[in-house]
Design a protein around this motif. Structure first.
Motif, short mmCIF file in Angstrom:
data_model
loop_
_atom_site.label_atom_id
_atom_site.label_comp_id
_atom_site.label_asym_id
_atom_site.label_seq_id
_atom_site.Cartn_x
_atom_site.Cartn_y
_atom_site.Cartn_z
N ILE A 97 0.88 -1.16 0.00
CA ILE A 97 0.00 0.00 0.00
C ILE A 97 0.92 1.22 0.00
O ILE A 97 1.49 1.58 1.03
CB ILE A 97 -0.92 0.04 1.24
N ASN A 136 -17.40 -0.20 -6.82
CA ASN A 136 -17.22 0.96 -5.94
C ASN A 136 -18.52 1.61 -5.47
O ASN A 136 -18.51 2.75 -5.01
CB ASN A 136 -16.31 2.00 -6.59
N THR A 153 -6.44 -5.93 -8.13
CA THR A 153 -5.81 -4.85 -8.90
C THR A 153 -6.15 -4.88 -10.38
O THR A 153 -5.60 -4.09 -11.15
CB THR A 153 -4.28 -4.91 -8.73
N SER A 176 -10.00 -0.87 -11.18
CA SER A 176 -9.89 0.24 -10.25
C SER A 176 -11.24 0.47 -9.58
O SER A 176 -12.28 0.26 -10.19
CB SER A 176 -9.45 1.51 -10.99
N ILE A 189 -6.41 2.59 -0.24
CA ILE A 189 -7.16 1.52 -0.90
C ILE A 189 -6.31 0.26 -0.98
O ILE A 189 -5.21 0.27 -1.52
CB ILE A 189 -7.58 1.93 -2.33
N ASP A 190 -6.85 -0.83 -0.46
CA ASP A 190 -6.24 -2.14 -0.65
C ASP A 190 -6.77 -2.68 -1.97
O ASP A 190 -7.57 -3.62 -2.02
CB ASP A 190 -6.59 -3.06 0.52
N VAL A 246 -6.46 1.97 -8.41
CA VAL A 246 -7.07 3.27 -8.75
C VAL A 246 -6.77 3.59 -10.21
O VAL A 246 -5.94 2.95 -10.86
CB VAL A 246 -6.53 4.39 -7.85
N TYR A 300 -3.18 6.61 -1.41
CA TYR A 300 -2.35 5.41 -1.27
C TYR A 300 -3.14 4.23 -1.82
O TYR A 300 -4.33 4.10 -1.56
CB TYR A 300 -2.03 5.14 0.19
N ALA A 301 -2.46 3.36 -2.57
CA ALA A 301 -3.13 2.18 -3.13
C ALA A 301 -2.08 1.15 -3.52
O ALA A 301 -0.87 1.41 -3.47
CB ALA A 301 -3.99 2.56 -4.33
N LYS A 302 -2.56 -0.02 -3.96
CA LYS A 302 -1.65 -1.07 -4.38
C LYS A 302 -1.19 -0.91 -5.81
O LYS A 302 -0.07 -1.32 -6.16
CB LYS A 302 -2.31 -2.45 -4.23
N THR A 331 -2.21 0.98 -10.07
CA THR A 331 -3.06 1.75 -10.97
C THR A 331 -3.43 0.86 -12.16
O THR A 331 -2.63 0.03 -12.61
CB THR A 331 -2.35 3.01 -11.50
N CYS A 379 -7.28 -3.62 6.01
CA CYS A 379 -6.64 -2.94 4.88
C CYS A 379 -5.13 -2.99 5.09
O CYS A 379 -4.65 -2.57 6.15
CB CYS A 379 -7.11 -1.49 4.79
#
Length: 213
Positions: A49, A72, A96, A99, A119-120, A123, A137-139, A141, A160
């Motif tokens: 993350i 979402n 992943t 998104s 986000i786990d 995006v 913050y995310a894993k 894109t 998360c």
């Protein structure tokens, strides 16, 4: 919601206590690494993350959201409950290939006073979000967009980045990563931080003295 979709299958806890903003800001004066050391190096999210925006600093009260994989709808519903100073912590089960967050949701976050998003999952629209200045913050894109069917949950505990996040817990993030402080332990954590900071300062001073001698 800003979309014309039924959210009847999103379970919502509409109210929970938020921490005082001055407590959040007092904790945010310290880096997550130092906070983690004080907390026995627990409650820090996994390294995958990571910060995806130049605005790496993040601090606020957790608004937890559980989404169905690649969906979402719960985020849209969750933003109806958002208050200034909240941070969205979205459990996306680490998926992943779709998104669940993008530019439109980022615009809604800013209009609601949300200070950041974790986000786990994945995006998109990251360049657009960079321009907005929202800490994200995310894993990963990925350009593939989400569905909006649900189910999901808002305001209930989620996992998360391998950390359990309860509504109203405090989250602090920087370029190193993210630490979560349970609201019930926030004052105790804050009380111990100056001693930890001073101890590290003394070590650095001894190192500098050795170099200059």
């Amino acid at each position: 919601m800003y979309i014309n979709v039924s959210a009847d299958n999103i379970s919502v806890n509409p109210e929970w206590p938020r921490p005082p903003q001055n407590l959040v800001q007092s904790l945010a004066a310290y880096p997550p690494a130092l906070i983690g050391d004080v907390r026995n190096r627990l409650d820090m999210m996994s390294a995958d993350i990571r910060c995806l925006t130049p605005n790496a600093r993040l601090a606020g009260a957790i608004l937890p959201i559980q989404v169905w994989e690649g969906d979402n709808l719960a985020i849209h519903r969750g933003l109806d409950e958002a208050k200034p100073g909240d941070v969205l912590v979205i459990a996306g089960n680490g998926v992943t290939n779709r998104s669940v967050f993008g530019g439109i949701l980022a615009e809604i976050c800013l209009s609601k006073g949300v200070t950041g998003v974790i986000i786990d999952g994945a995006v998109r629209d990251i360049e657009e979000i960079n321009d907005m200045g929202l800490a994200l913050y995310a894993k990963a894109t990925v350009p593939a967009g989400p569905s909006k069917n649900g189910p999901g949950a808002v305001g209930k505990p989620v996992a998360c980045g391998n950390v359990v996040c309860n509504p109203g817990d405090i989250v602090i993030g920087d370029h190193d990563g993210i630490v979560v402080v349970p609201q019930s332990e926030a004052f105790g954590t804050l009380h111990r931080l100056p001693h930890q900071e001073d101890m590290e300062r003394q070590i650095r001073d001894r190192v500098k003295a050795t170099v200059t001698d």
